[in-house]
Design an enzyme around this catalytic site. Sequence first.
Site, PDB file in Angstrom:
ATOM      1  N   ASP A   1       9.550  26.945  -7.499  1.00 20.36           N
ATOM      2  CA  ASP A   1       9.446  25.538  -7.859  1.00 20.36           C
ATOM      3  C   ASP A   1       9.674  25.306  -9.348  1.00 20.36           C
ATOM      4  OD1 ASP A   1       7.097  26.841  -8.578  1.00 20.36           O
ATOM      5  OD2 ASP A   1       5.826  25.740  -7.183  1.00 20.36           O
TER       6      ASP A   1
ATOM      7  N   ASN B   1      -6.567  23.750  -3.408  1.00 21.69           N
ATOM      8  CA  ASN B   1      -6.516  22.899  -2.210  1.00 21.69           C
ATOM      9  C   ASN B   1      -5.668  23.524  -1.101  1.00 21.69           C
ATOM     10  OD1 ASN B   1      -3.921  22.583  -3.129  1.00 21.69           O
ATOM     11  ND2 ASN B   1      -4.080  20.391  -3.579  1.00 21.69           N
TER      12      ASN B   1
ATOM     13  N   HIS C   1      -2.543  24.705  -1.459  1.00 25.46           N
ATOM     14  CA  HIS C   1      -1.087  24.538  -1.549  1.00 25.46           C
ATOM     15  C   HIS C   1      -0.402  25.868  -1.847  1.00 25.46           C
ATOM     16  CE1 HIS C   1      -1.416  23.536  -6.120  1.00 25.46           C
ATOM     17  NE2 HIS C   1      -0.906  24.737  -6.025  1.00 25.46           N
TER      18      HIS C   1
ATOM     19  N   GLU D   1       1.853  20.460  -1.095  1.00 28.02           N
ATOM     20  CA  GLU D   1       0.474  19.990  -1.155  1.00 28.02           C
ATOM     21  C   GLU D   1      -0.050  19.728   0.252  1.00 28.02           C
ATOM     22  OE1 GLU D   1      -1.059  20.139  -3.776  1.00 28.02           O
ATOM     23  OE2 GLU D   1       0.065  19.472  -5.522  1.00 28.02           O
TER      24      GLU D   1
HETATM   25  C1  F6R Z   1       3.586  28.362  -8.858  1.00 30.96           C
HETATM   26  C2  F6R Z   1       3.169  27.712  -7.631  1.00 30.96           C
HETATM   27  C3  F6R Z   1       1.772  27.280  -7.363  1.00 30.96           C
HETATM   28  C4  F6R Z   1       0.717  28.256  -7.881  1.00 30.96           C
HETATM   29  C5  F6R Z   1      -0.681  27.731  -7.572  1.00 30.96           C
HETATM   30  C6  F6R Z   1      -1.755  28.618  -8.159  1.00 30.96           C
HETATM   31  O1  F6R Z   1       4.968  28.661  -8.838  1.00 30.96           O
HETATM   32  O2  F6R Z   1       4.003  27.502  -6.830  1.00 30.96           O
HETATM   33  O3  F6R Z   1       1.612  27.109  -5.983  1.00 30.96           O
HETATM   34  O4  F6R Z   1       0.908  29.496  -7.298  1.00 30.96           O
HETATM   35  O5  F6R Z   1      -0.834  26.434  -8.087  1.00 30.96           O
HETATM   36  O6  F6R Z   1      -1.681  28.560  -9.546  1.00 30.96           O
HETATM   37  P1  F6R Z   1      -2.491  29.576 -10.471  1.00 30.96           P
HETATM   38  O7  F6R Z   1      -1.949  30.934 -10.170  1.00 30.96           O
HETATM   39  O8  F6R Z   1      -2.185  29.151 -11.871  1.00 30.96           O
HETATM   40  O9  F6R Z   1      -3.923  29.425 -10.091  1.00 30.96           O
END
Ligand code: F6R
Length: 259
Positions: free
Chosen positions: A67, A141, A143, A148
């Site tokens: 992403d 959450n 995701h 989401e």
């Molecule tokens: C990042 C991504 C997100 C993160 C998630 C956890 O490319 O796609 O889904 O993996 O938000 O983020 P952290 O690792 O910072 O807790």
Amino acid sequence: MLIVIKKNYEEMSLEAARVVSETVREKPSSVLGLATGSSPLGVYKELIRMHKEEGLDFSKVTTFNLDEYIGLAPSHPQSYHYFMQESLFKYINVDERFIHIPSGMADVNDVNRIHRYCGWYEEQISKGGGMDLQLLGIGANGHIGFNEPGSSLGARTRIKTLTQQTREDNARFFNNDMNKVPKYAITMGVGTIMESRIVLLIASGRQKAEAVKKTVEGPITAMVPASIVQMHRKAILIVDEEAGSLLGLQHEQIVTDLE
Ligand code: F6R
């Protein structure tokens, strides 16, 4: 699903890096799906060490990132382009022609163009033979990528509006100024992710424990997008003790090396 519980972030990272490196050693032209955020930093650090000290070779590897925020140029320090350069790419011998990260320079008002661009991204993944391994972090959450809660479980790469919780979680990277936190992102869909031959999900810290429990113990629901990995034939979940602290120990394939 294979669930591996490690003592802490560092151990989790070493184990996940081992899985990634095995994939690359077995198939030097592997197609890797990569993630950003705090979770994979330790994995990248270890892969860099393996490259430098053990000659782990990335020259034939192709990468696709999950992403990117819309509105951030690749040179923006909070863009995922920048993150990947600084956290991994500039320290290993990956060929820059084989690196793919969704563009953050899309115009949110030009829906048709974004749609065509996302189709092109999907095509590149298919042309590369599909992903061999997708590395994933997980949001509090549930995701994955920027899919989401409520995201279609069959979705492909597309534009998504970020939830308030995700924007707040990420505000720390934007001087806690919510006005600076992007509102949209381009993300691979859950359907895209699920086609990877291996899905490797990592999670660390107490704040992820609830999401990890729902991911592993279900029910499978679009309200917890990560829960779909229960359906994957080769899903590996590597978590630290805190992130795994709410898991019941009744799972068949649970491996712990905690003392
Ligand atoms: C990042 C991504 C997100 C993160 C998630 C956890 O490319 O796609 O889904 O993996 O938000 O983020 P952290 O690792 O910072 O807790």
